[in-house]
Enzyme design. Sequence first.
Site, short mmCIF file in Angstrom:
data_model
loop_
_atom_site.label_atom_id
_atom_site.label_comp_id
_atom_site.label_asym_id
_atom_site.label_seq_id
_atom_site.Cartn_x
_atom_site.Cartn_y
_atom_site.Cartn_z
N LYS A 1 -16.85 28.26 -73.12
CA LYS A 1 -16.85 26.54 -73.07
C LYS A 1 -18.02 25.72 -73.45
CE LYS A 1 -12.64 27.29 -69.19
NZ LYS A 1 -12.06 26.21 -70.58
N ARG B 1 -3.55 33.90 -68.00
CA ARG B 1 -2.04 34.28 -68.54
C ARG B 1 -2.13 36.04 -69.02
NH1 ARG B 1 -1.21 30.76 -73.72
NH2 ARG B 1 -2.52 28.89 -71.99
N1 BES Z 1 -9.28 27.60 -66.28
C1 BES Z 1 -8.58 27.70 -67.80
C2 BES Z 1 -7.35 26.05 -67.57
C3 BES Z 1 -7.76 24.81 -67.38
C4 BES Z 1 -9.42 24.27 -68.13
C5 BES Z 1 -8.31 23.91 -66.13
C6 BES Z 1 -9.70 23.00 -68.04
C7 BES Z 1 -8.19 22.66 -65.91
C8 BES Z 1 -10.02 22.54 -66.18
C9 BES Z 1 -7.84 28.12 -68.87
O1 BES Z 1 -8.15 29.69 -68.37
C10 BES Z 1 -7.96 28.21 -70.20
O2 BES Z 1 -9.05 27.63 -69.99
N2 BES Z 1 -6.61 27.65 -70.99
C11 BES Z 1 -7.32 26.97 -71.85
C12 BES Z 1 -6.16 27.72 -72.97
C13 BES Z 1 -5.96 27.46 -74.90
C14 BES Z 1 -7.08 28.21 -74.99
C15 BES Z 1 -4.75 27.56 -75.06
C16 BES Z 1 -7.18 25.62 -72.17
O3 BES Z 1 -5.70 24.68 -70.97
O4 BES Z 1 -7.76 24.95 -73.22
ZN ZN Z 2 -9.90 30.10 -69.69
#
Ligand code: BES
Ligand code: ZN
Length: 508
Positions: free
Chosen positions: A287, A361
Amino acid sequence: MFMEKITASVKVLKSDLNKIKDNALLIGFFKDKLSLGAEIKKLDNKLSNIISSFIKNNNFKGEKGEAKTIYINKDIKNIVLVGLGEENRFTLDVLSNIIADVSKKLRENSTESFSIFLDTFSNNKFKYEEVIEKTTLSSLMGLYKFREYKTKENENAKQLKQITIITNSNKNFDNELKYASIVATALNKTRDLVNTPPNIATPQYIADYVKGICKNFVSKDKIFDCKIFDEKQIEKLKMGCFLGVAQGSANKPRLVVIEYYGVSKKQKPIAIVGKGVTFDSGGLNLKPYPFILNMKDDKAGAIAAVHIIEASAKLDLPVNLVVVIPLCENMPSSTSFRPDDVLTAYNGMTVEIKNTDAEGRLILADALSYAAEFKPQAIIDIATLTGASLIALGYIGTPFLSTDGKISERIKEASKKSLEKVWEFPLWPEYEENLKSDIADLKHISEEGDAGVIMGATFLKNFVNGIPWAHIDIGTTVWSKVDKGMLVKGATGATVRLMMEMLRDWKN
Ligand code: BES
Ligand code: ZN
Ligand code: ZN
């Protein structure tokens, strides 16, 4: 682990207003309805009409959020006039946020105790039971503060110690007080652990924390039982998706399973599965700043589940529960899983990885299949699964999805009662198309990137073995940027009120 907290205690007192001795007395007024009821009039007379003349001279209108203090310096030190807004727009949610705001304000003024004259904080729309429960819960929520890492503020931090709800009702409100304080404790403990930084709250630390909770429930008939699986044991179970996510971190994974039996073991349990990523860096799909900030909150589903089962046991709820929480850290390293890897899930399905940041997931897939083995009547998972939840409902509400109409109804009903806003999204079969992999049984994401909340749930649906299931995506509502009403900056304790309300009402 956490320093012993001095939290406010709340009691209900049937008393004449004229006999109250306290640092502050709160009186509520609806907008433009400023005439004094009989009891307040008596108090006003006793105090040489200070209340009525203050209202006249200080332009107090009863607007929502208005709070004006009259200095009395007698048995009652201060009287606080609290605006409740327009009477026809008054709800338990409005009441709760006002009570939370006033509680915070009084604490900041170094008030150590206050009384609420309850009869002025409601109209005939609501039962006394509901009003007392919400008043208790919302003041305790509003007064929460995370002070754990403040070395200086700790010594002389302002503490509000006692709240007294004054009413002339003869009823006994012990049940409401007990429920509200147990739920508030569960919610605030959830906030504490979610707020705890990721260098401290590792999978091992959280597993130890759960052990500590279990110790408080030692009993011969084992109605509350915890099992902790370490990496070796998780390998033995062949939880390939969970292990894939965990393998990049030096902080080793743990799988925690907690069982609570409130009725005969013959009755099918309700399973609660919570995402427990102690820090989500994104893995090799790292990230970028600032999106990497706050990813300690990625464990919030797991932490909520722990405190929901603990509170259910404290309340002796007549249900059986099983909580399954996979705990791990998502890190980039030479041992990390990669995009293009194929992982084999606990249920045998193969999953092609496209983005290591969609890790939640994967760990849930294995935890859900594991939970399904208890043959539960329902599985509910709680997860900070997607950033897309922000697009869906903003900071106001939590999206949920379900394969079962009855569970949806239970969640909606619990939402109304608990005041936690949720909204259902569809699981139309058309979405399944986007998860087809060229080489494995499934991909874990849709590369188009649309319908993010739904795609997450559509993937998870493959792992519940047909058991009635709901998925609650707290990706956004897990955290508050504002300090307002019941919200305090930081972890929100999302789903604790909702789930407790649902379990309290659960009839098999
Ligand atoms: N933990 C994150 C979701 C998240 C992101 C929660 C920002 C709160 C704030 C999750 O693991 C994630 O990174 N999801 C990705 C999925 C995508 C790569 C399909 C997302 O939501 O960007
Ligand atoms: Zn993630
Ligand atoms: Zn995540």
